[in-house]
Design an enzyme around this catalytic site. Sequence first.
Site, PDB file in Angstrom:
ATOM      1  N   LYS A 435      30.921   2.587 -39.469  1.00 45.88           N
ATOM      2  CA  LYS A 435      30.297   3.712 -40.357  1.00 45.88           C
ATOM      3  C   LYS A 435      29.594   3.255 -41.545  1.00 45.88           C
ATOM      4  CE  LYS A 435      32.285   7.066 -38.158  1.00 45.88           C
ATOM      5  NZ  LYS A 435      31.552   8.257 -37.144  1.00 45.88           N
ATOM      6  N   GLU A 457      31.405  14.684 -44.097  1.00 41.67           N
ATOM      7  CA  GLU A 457      32.657  14.957 -43.189  1.00 41.67           C
ATOM      8  C   GLU A 457      33.251  13.763 -42.856  1.00 41.67           C
ATOM      9  OE1 GLU A 457      30.596  13.276 -40.034  1.00 41.67           O
ATOM     10  OE2 GLU A 457      29.800  14.591 -41.647  1.00 41.67           O
ATOM     11  N   SER A 725      34.934  -0.588 -32.857  1.00 41.12           N
ATOM     12  CA  SER A 725      34.170   0.074 -33.990  1.00 41.12           C
ATOM     13  C   SER A 725      34.933   0.005 -35.099  1.00 41.12           C
ATOM     14  CB  SER A 725      33.798   1.375 -33.148  1.00 41.12           C
ATOM     15  OG  SER A 725      35.094   1.900 -32.703  1.00 41.12           O
TER      16      SER A 725
END
Length: 743
Positions: A435, A457, A725
Amino acid sequence: MQLLSLVVGWSVLVTSSVVQSSFAFSAKAPFAPKQHISNSALNVASVEIPAVADMERGVGGRIEDAFAAAKEKGEAAFVTFVTAGYPTSDDTPAILMAMQEGGASVIELGVPYTDPQADGATIQHTNQVAIKGGTSDIPQCLEHVKKARELGLTVPVVLMGYYNPFYQYGVEKLCEDSKAAGADGFIVVDLPPEEGKALNKACIKNGLSNVPLVAPTSSDKRIEALTNMASTFLYCVSVTGVTGARDALPDDLEEFIARVRSKTDLPIAVGFGISNPGMVNGVANMADGVVVGSAILKAMDKLGDDATTEQRADAIRDIVTHLKSGCTQADDAKNQATKLGQIPAEWIGDDKNTRFGEFGGQYIPETLSVAFEEIEQAFDEIKDDPDFLAELDTYRKDFVGGPTPLHRANRLTEFAGGANIWLKREDLAHTGAHKINNAIGQALLAKRIGKPRIIAETGAGQHGVATATVCAMLGLDCTVYMGAVDCERQKLNVFRMNTLGAKVVPVQDGQRTLKDAINEAMRDWVTNVRDTHYLIGSAVGPHPFPAIVKEFQSVIGREMRAQMLDKAGKLPDAVVACVGGGSNAIGAFAPFYDDETVELHGAEAAGKGIEVDEEHCATLTKGTPGVLQGAMTYVIQKKSGQTLNTHSVSAGLDYPGVGPEHAYLKDSGRATYGAVTDEEALEGFKLMCKFEGIIPALETSHAIYYAVQLAKKLGPGKDIVINMSGRGDKDMPQVAKIMGVEV
């Protein structure tokens, strides 16, 4: 997909006069509402207004008659709102009649929707109650209109709502059936004219009105485009924000209305926040119509849940009569219409290139239109700028810790007994997940635009942590919306965000998970769009967000490609990534699109199983096309277009939609998607821990299980890369609880 150009040209054909006008819509158009307005615009009110009988009509009908009748009385038209099926289905026809008896000129009938992103708490609540009570389909709403007409309702009724229920019903059938039931038109909150051509044509064909929304943030040229498409009146949103009663009118409202009046002679109705007769009168003397919704609903709500239909109708009649008393206009009322209707223009000219095949698009409230142009322009300027790319590369190397490693998982490969399994270690990136790549890119983009406040969010919390981290580094204000359920199952990440200086807002609506956090973030953005950038975390939402997120996450696939060539001397035979919204997967997949030998595989969350509707998040496996949170994509939904509840053991995959480019990759056959259950994901989690000494995130665990099965299928001599991830520190309390271990 190419980004659309910065300047979009339209040719608008005004069919009533067979006159063509062309204009350019520039992303550099003024954003703030306080613009210079020419004397001619401000003096519109001094134009001699013809007698009502002499005013131009369009297609005729009840809406034009309603504004004409109000003008004959020296009043502004009074437009009232109620949600269909609220408080109960049996109440609605009686409430519509009570509104007419109280003096309503036009009635807006809200079509209940699970995700009303531009509405405040009052109308959100009415939507939830109506759906729970059984009013969730278009036919039910039309039946309310039909019954009210049978009771004697004569005022026009406009259906107001969000596009997906209308889309699922079919716009041609929607217009035909609405006309037959006695409805007069539509106001669609998230359907800008670029996306609404089919509905507009169907409305013209059936003699219905498609009412445009105009916001204080709308540029002058956009207002001109919207007014050309109107047939009866324009709905001007008085403030940037969501629906809900307020204490006073905004100071610049008259200036905004004058700006709209300079572009049209049609009636202008003003709504949002009007709550008492004094405010009604203030609007009545600067516009042609006044819209009130939340204040009316609150008056009925005071009766409580045990009130009868008759008592509710009485309360509605009384409050409408009370508020309508403010509609009387003074002789010098400003900005008055000089015609009552027109044949609307047809939106023609070049389409924006906002889609991946049929998926994507830009289904947004009008308030955000210029903000999206601004974002798109800035992104188009920087995405190929060598200086910006060098800055991004420096952050990737010195702050994130990239390139993140790629190595062969020897013991897991041996266990699987098939293809070689390689691990792309985005879990080793700063903050513990991929991210951070997108967070840095978008935060730098926000600084270039000049937005000092960031909202985001988050589901699993990793995007929230990454955003909070970057905002701390760059000195930006940060607010993160997170579903209350996710706050509980990701307490550690909530604490990390708070420690980094972010404000974490638990969202209590809906299922209180990722979808609901996105809805709340959108409401914030609609309200604070002038100084706020929405740093969306996944490859979802309206254009250009999916393209932006893909661009910033593609560093994963580019590195993976070069590393495989270096370490294995070949490209991988398959790339595997988990898919919720799909940011890590799209970043891993994109650099391999043209490599036909490389299979692309996405692992979705099957939750407790895909045999039932609401126990999974397998959007691409079980979903159907629809519009969710700004884009056309696959959605887990009912046939009516209402979003279904979802479930996954992993908060980051607990989402009923998916990025529109993944929808395109599925339909085109370029990527394959499979569903992995909670139990299977936990097995993948344990395998990575046992054989490789890596504690993976529960999201990534879905991809691990999928990849092990794929390795067996492909067999020896093949190579698979799993995009790791995220790491599993955040999930350990939840995993311990599942395993019955107290920590």
